[in-house]
Scaffold this active site. Structure first.
Site, PDB file in Angstrom:
ATOM      1  N   CYS A  43     -57.009  21.311  49.018  1.00 36.19           N
ATOM      2  CA  CYS A  43     -56.689  20.395  47.910  1.00 36.19           C
ATOM      3  C   CYS A  43     -56.180  19.051  48.419  1.00 36.19           C
ATOM      4  CB  CYS A  43     -55.664  21.039  46.980  1.00 36.19           C
ATOM      5  SG  CYS A  43     -55.200  19.940  45.633  1.00 36.19           S
ATOM      6  N   CYS A  48     -59.065  18.150  46.006  1.00 38.72           N
ATOM      7  CA  CYS A  48     -58.596  17.463  44.795  1.00 38.72           C
ATOM      8  C   CYS A  48     -58.056  16.051  45.026  1.00 38.72           C
ATOM      9  CB  CYS A  48     -57.473  18.252  44.118  1.00 38.72           C
ATOM     10  SG  CYS A  48     -57.452  20.000  44.409  1.00 38.72           S
ATOM     11  N   LYS A  51     -60.542  13.470  46.643  1.00 35.45           N
ATOM     12  CA  LYS A  51     -61.610  13.354  45.628  1.00 35.45           C
ATOM     13  C   LYS A  51     -61.174  12.438  44.490  1.00 35.45           C
ATOM     14  CE  LYS A  51     -61.346  15.614  42.205  1.00 35.45           C
ATOM     15  NZ  LYS A  51     -61.659  17.015  42.034  1.00 35.45           N
ATOM     16  N   TYR A 179     -68.741  21.855  39.710  1.00 37.05           N
ATOM     17  CA  TYR A 179     -67.664  20.864  39.834  1.00 37.05           C
ATOM     18  C   TYR A 179     -67.947  19.812  40.911  1.00 37.05           C
ATOM     19  CZ  TYR A 179     -64.221  23.744  37.244  1.00 37.05           C
ATOM     20  OH  TYR A 179     -63.525  24.436  36.295  1.00 37.05           O
ATOM     21  N   GLU A 183     -68.833  15.855  40.447  1.00 37.28           N
ATOM     22  CA  GLU A 183     -67.794  14.879  40.789  1.00 37.28           C
ATOM     23  C   GLU A 183     -68.327  13.880  41.825  1.00 37.28           C
ATOM     24  OE1 GLU A 183     -64.385  17.335  41.745  1.00 37.28           O
ATOM     25  OE2 GLU A 183     -63.905  17.599  39.619  1.00 37.28           O
ATOM     26  N   HIS A 437     -52.759   6.309  16.129  1.00 36.27           N
ATOM     27  CA  HIS A 437     -53.924   5.470  15.856  1.00 36.27           C
ATOM     28  C   HIS A 437     -53.786   4.094  16.494  1.00 36.27           C
ATOM     29  CE1 HIS A 437     -57.460   4.258  13.638  1.00 36.27           C
ATOM     30  NE2 HIS A 437     -56.824   3.165  13.266  1.00 36.27           N
ATOM     31  N   GLU A 442     -56.907  11.272  18.510  1.00 40.29           N
ATOM     32  CA  GLU A 442     -56.622  11.574  17.101  1.00 40.29           C
ATOM     33  C   GLU A 442     -57.789  12.309  16.445  1.00 40.29           C
ATOM     34  OE1 GLU A 442     -56.408   8.155  14.305  1.00 40.29           O
ATOM     35  OE2 GLU A 442     -57.274   6.962  15.921  1.00 40.29           O
TER      36      GLU A 442
HETATM   37  P1  NDP Z   1     -69.521  25.847  41.630  1.00 42.15           P
HETATM   38  O1  NDP Z   1     -69.570  27.315  41.672  1.00 42.15           O
HETATM   39  O2  NDP Z   1     -68.753  25.152  40.585  1.00 42.15           O
HETATM   40  O3  NDP Z   1     -71.015  25.288  41.567  1.00 42.15           O
HETATM   41  C1  NDP Z   1     -71.969  25.677  42.491  1.00 42.15           C
HETATM   42  C2  NDP Z   1     -73.311  25.152  42.035  1.00 42.15           C
HETATM   43  O4  NDP Z   1     -74.282  25.372  43.041  1.00 42.15           O
HETATM   44  C3  NDP Z   1     -73.788  25.834  40.781  1.00 42.15           C
HETATM   45  O5  NDP Z   1     -74.423  24.869  39.988  1.00 42.15           O
HETATM   46  C4  NDP Z   1     -74.781  26.861  41.325  1.00 42.15           C
HETATM   47  O6  NDP Z   1     -75.807  27.180  40.432  1.00 42.15           O
HETATM   48  C5  NDP Z   1     -75.357  26.119  42.502  1.00 42.15           C
HETATM   49  N1  NDP Z   1     -75.841  27.018  43.546  1.00 42.15           N
HETATM   50  C6  NDP Z   1     -75.197  28.082  44.072  1.00 42.15           C
HETATM   51  N2  NDP Z   1     -75.942  28.654  45.053  1.00 42.15           N
HETATM   52  C7  NDP Z   1     -77.078  27.927  45.130  1.00 42.15           C
HETATM   53  C8  NDP Z   1     -78.235  28.029  45.944  1.00 42.15           C
HETATM   54  N3  NDP Z   1     -78.363  28.981  46.860  1.00 42.15           N
HETATM   55  N4  NDP Z   1     -79.202  27.109  45.771  1.00 42.15           N
HETATM   56  C9  NDP Z   1     -79.089  26.143  44.826  1.00 42.15           C
HETATM   57  N5  NDP Z   1     -78.011  26.001  44.041  1.00 42.15           N
HETATM   58  C10 NDP Z   1     -77.019  26.888  44.180  1.00 42.15           C
HETATM   59  O7  NDP Z   1     -69.079  25.438  43.088  1.00 42.15           O
HETATM   60  P2  NDP Z   1     -68.590  24.054  43.715  1.00 42.15           P
HETATM   61  O8  NDP Z   1     -69.069  24.107  45.113  1.00 42.15           O
HETATM   62  O9  NDP Z   1     -68.999  22.908  42.879  1.00 42.15           O
HETATM   63  O10 NDP Z   1     -67.022  24.183  43.659  1.00 42.15           O
HETATM   64  C11 NDP Z   1     -66.390  25.382  44.110  1.00 42.15           C
HETATM   65  C12 NDP Z   1     -65.207  25.712  43.256  1.00 42.15           C
HETATM   66  O11 NDP Z   1     -64.127  24.864  43.601  1.00 42.15           O
HETATM   67  C13 NDP Z   1     -65.399  25.479  41.761  1.00 42.15           C
HETATM   68  O12 NDP Z   1     -66.042  26.534  41.124  1.00 42.15           O
HETATM   69  C14 NDP Z   1     -63.980  25.312  41.303  1.00 42.15           C
HETATM   70  O13 NDP Z   1     -63.434  26.586  41.127  1.00 42.15           O
HETATM   71  C15 NDP Z   1     -63.333  24.608  42.475  1.00 42.15           C
HETATM   72  N6  NDP Z   1     -63.261  23.143  42.244  1.00 42.15           N
HETATM   73  C16 NDP Z   1     -62.513  22.682  41.223  1.00 42.15           C
HETATM   74  C17 NDP Z   1     -62.426  21.340  40.971  1.00 42.15           C
HETATM   75  C18 NDP Z   1     -61.599  20.844  39.836  1.00 42.15           C
HETATM   76  O14 NDP Z   1     -60.734  21.565  39.368  1.00 42.15           O
HETATM   77  N7  NDP Z   1     -61.842  19.626  39.344  1.00 42.15           N
HETATM   78  C19 NDP Z   1     -63.119  20.354  41.792  1.00 42.15           C
HETATM   79  C20 NDP Z   1     -63.906  20.955  42.831  1.00 42.15           C
HETATM   80  C21 NDP Z   1     -63.958  22.299  43.036  1.00 42.15           C
HETATM   81  P3  NDP Z   1     -75.613  28.285  39.287  1.00 42.15           P
HETATM   82  O15 NDP Z   1     -74.828  27.634  38.220  1.00 42.15           O
HETATM   83  O16 NDP Z   1     -77.008  28.588  38.882  1.00 42.15           O
HETATM   84  O17 NDP Z   1     -74.921  29.439  39.907  1.00 42.15           O
END
Ligand code: NDP
Length: 460
Positions: A43, A48, A51, A179, A183, A437, A442
């Site tokens: 983080c 976080c 980022k 996510y 982002e 407002h 709101e």
């Molecule tokens: P996520 O799980 O959010 O997203 C992963 C994405 O990659 C999904 O769209 C998934 O598709 C796709 N994917 C997974 N495997 C493959 C593959 N083999 N080929 C192609 N596409 C694939 O993971 P992130 O890496 O974005 O982030 C990890 C975690 O970190 C988040 O889930 C969250 O918990 C945390 N995080 C939180 C943040 C915040 O609070 N703002 C910011 C950043 C991270 P599908 O949907 O089809 O599975």
């Protein structure tokens, strides 16, 4: 007295580990914490915090454009990636030092080393030194995972490297629809890169409310992000002019950088978990009970390594609850329901609770209220954008069980709405609240017309 060197040995000085170490120490425990990279964890060091700093940087471009409609003329703005990264690195170093100081103030001993379990009470450091501990906490987090290997994968970066690029790519392809992908798509787009987002599914943000998924896609496209769905990256080839990225339908895209944000996997390898008897799940998270206790009674685990709800505030809660339970004589479970969360895309997404589909499946009787409107700021700026807000209401109790927001400050809004939802606020409570407002927020308390009602006909 025991023959243990410490009462608690924590592996991993990230959000969960640091909180647990500090609270355990405040109860009088002798605590040692091992960190092989940098104190602060994902983080603070490469998640976080940096980022969000990059998100702030990326949003100035809109501000410069929007200012014109408000009478300002600011010439052609220039952006310096190197300056941004250097300033960001300075801030991260400051935070790392602050974390280190805090641990020191609580007499937590930090060892900059990898730590491996030798048995349920013994940890071996990189130097070969062995530490005996009454209790061990594993808080090693997670790391980017690229899925099935593809040709040329070595050219692909993850979010880890994105924070340290030497220069801003003119053209970037990002794979993923979660996510991190969204982002960074917003960050690079705002900073002036040409962004192509490649997602394997039909709609980005799987698991989020359908309206959110559709609205955000439209907003990304309005900002010039190319969203390609139902495709994956098949191959990445290094060429003179950058990288040729070949997609599953053989479409070729030429970019300067390819980044995958395809999920993260718990850091469980090489920790001696098997030797110590700590069980991991099929998805490779450490299995724990409601008190974060693993299959070995004196070994606990918190945060992303347990693959529960992978968010920093959750890891911090889990670390705190662990310390209260084991060292504070206050058995504490963490409630993993109703966790508000935000995606710092552009525009931002803030959500809490159930999606429309989840509510219908779980509750049967559900009322949906939603609105989409042009934010006031966009009137003079002329920016083509809309805010989206949705309330999901339990038709049996009138309780708000879900809130979904897309728009400026959605993360800030959902934090505050989260208090009301956690307290069990009803739609009538929202209606009774006086508006502020003119604000976007709101709209949340002036939603009167149901957009959809489920389950009434059968019930009434
Ligand atoms: P996520 O799980 O959010 O997203 C992963 C994405 O990659 C999904 O769209 C998934 O598709 C796709 N994917 C997974 N495997 C493959 C593959 N083999 N080929 C192609 N596409 C694939 O993971 P992130 O890496 O974005 O982030 C990890 C975690 O970190 C988040 O889930 C969250 O918990 C945390 N995080 C939180 C943040 C915040 O609070 N703002 C910011 C950043 C991270 P599908 O949907 O089809 O599975």
């Amino acid at each position: 007295m025991t023959d243990n060197d410490v009462d608690l040995f924590v592996i991993g000085a990230g959000s969960g580990g640091v909180r647990a170490a500090r609270i355990a120490a405040s109860y009088g425990a002798r605590v040692m914490i091992a960190e092989e990279y940098r104190v602060g964890g994902t983080c603070v060091i490469r998640g976080c915090v940096p980022k969000k700093l990059l998100v702030y940087a990326s949003r100035f471009s809109d501000e410069f454009e929007d200012a014109i409609g408000y009478g300002w003329s600011v010439g052609k703005p220039k952006f310096d990636w190197t300056a941004l990264i250097a300033n960001k690195d300075r801030e991260i170093a400051r935070l790392e030092a602050a974390y280190t100081t805090t641990l020191g103030r609580y007499n937590v001993e930090i060892v900059k080393s990898r730590a491996v379990l030798e048995d349920a009470h013994t940890v071996r450091l990189a130097t070969g030194a062995r530490i005996r501990a009454e209790t061990i906490l594993i808080a090693t987090g997670a790391r980017p995972h690229h899925g099935t290997p593809i040709a040329g994968e070595k050219h692909v970066i993850s979010s880890n490297e994105a924070f340290h690029l030497k220069k801003l790519p003119k053209r970037i392809l990002i794979q993923g629809g979660g996510y991190i992908a969204l982002e960074f798509a917003g960050i690079f787009n705002g900073l002036g890169s040409e962004v192509t987002l490649v997602y394997r599914g039909e709609k980005i943000l799987r698991g989020f409310d359908e309206d959110v998924r559709e609205h955000l896609t439209r907003e990304l496209e309005l900002r010039g992000i190319k969203v390609l769905t139902r495709k994956i990256v098949k191959e990445v080839e290094k060429v003179d002019h950058g990288f040729d990225v070949v997609l599953s339908d053989n479409e070729q895209i030429v970019v300067d950088l390819a980044m995958f944000a395809t999920g993260r996997r718990p850091n469980v390898e090489g920790l001696g978990l098997e030797t110590a008897g700590v069980k991991i799940s099929e998805r490779s998270g450490i299995m724990v009970d409601a008190y974060s206790r693993t299959s070995v009674p004196n070994i606990y685990a918190v945060g992303d390594v347990t693959d529960r709800v992978n968010l920093t505030p959750v890891a911090i809660r889990e670390g705190h609850a662990f310390a209260d339970t084991v060292f504070g004589d206050k058995p504490t479970k963490v409630d993993h329901s109703n966790v508000p969360t935000a995606v710092f895309s552009e525009p931002e997404v803030g959500v809490i609770g159930l999606t429309e589909a989840q509510a219908v499946e779980k509750l049967g009787k559900v009322d949906i209220y939603k609105t989409s409107f042009r934010p006031m700021k966009a009137t003079l700026s002329g920016r083509d954008t809309r805010v989206f807000m949705k309330l999901v209401v339990d038709g049996n109790t009138d309780k708000i069980v879900g809130c979904h927001i897309i728009g400026p400050d959605a993360a800030e809004l959902i934090q505050v709405v989260g208090i009301a939802v956690t307290m069990g606020a009803t739609k009538a409570d929202f209606d009774a609240t006086m508006a502020v407002h003119p604000t976007a927020a709101e709209e949340l308390i002036t939603l009167r017309e149901k957009a959809m009602t489920y389950g009434r006909a059968a019930a009434e």
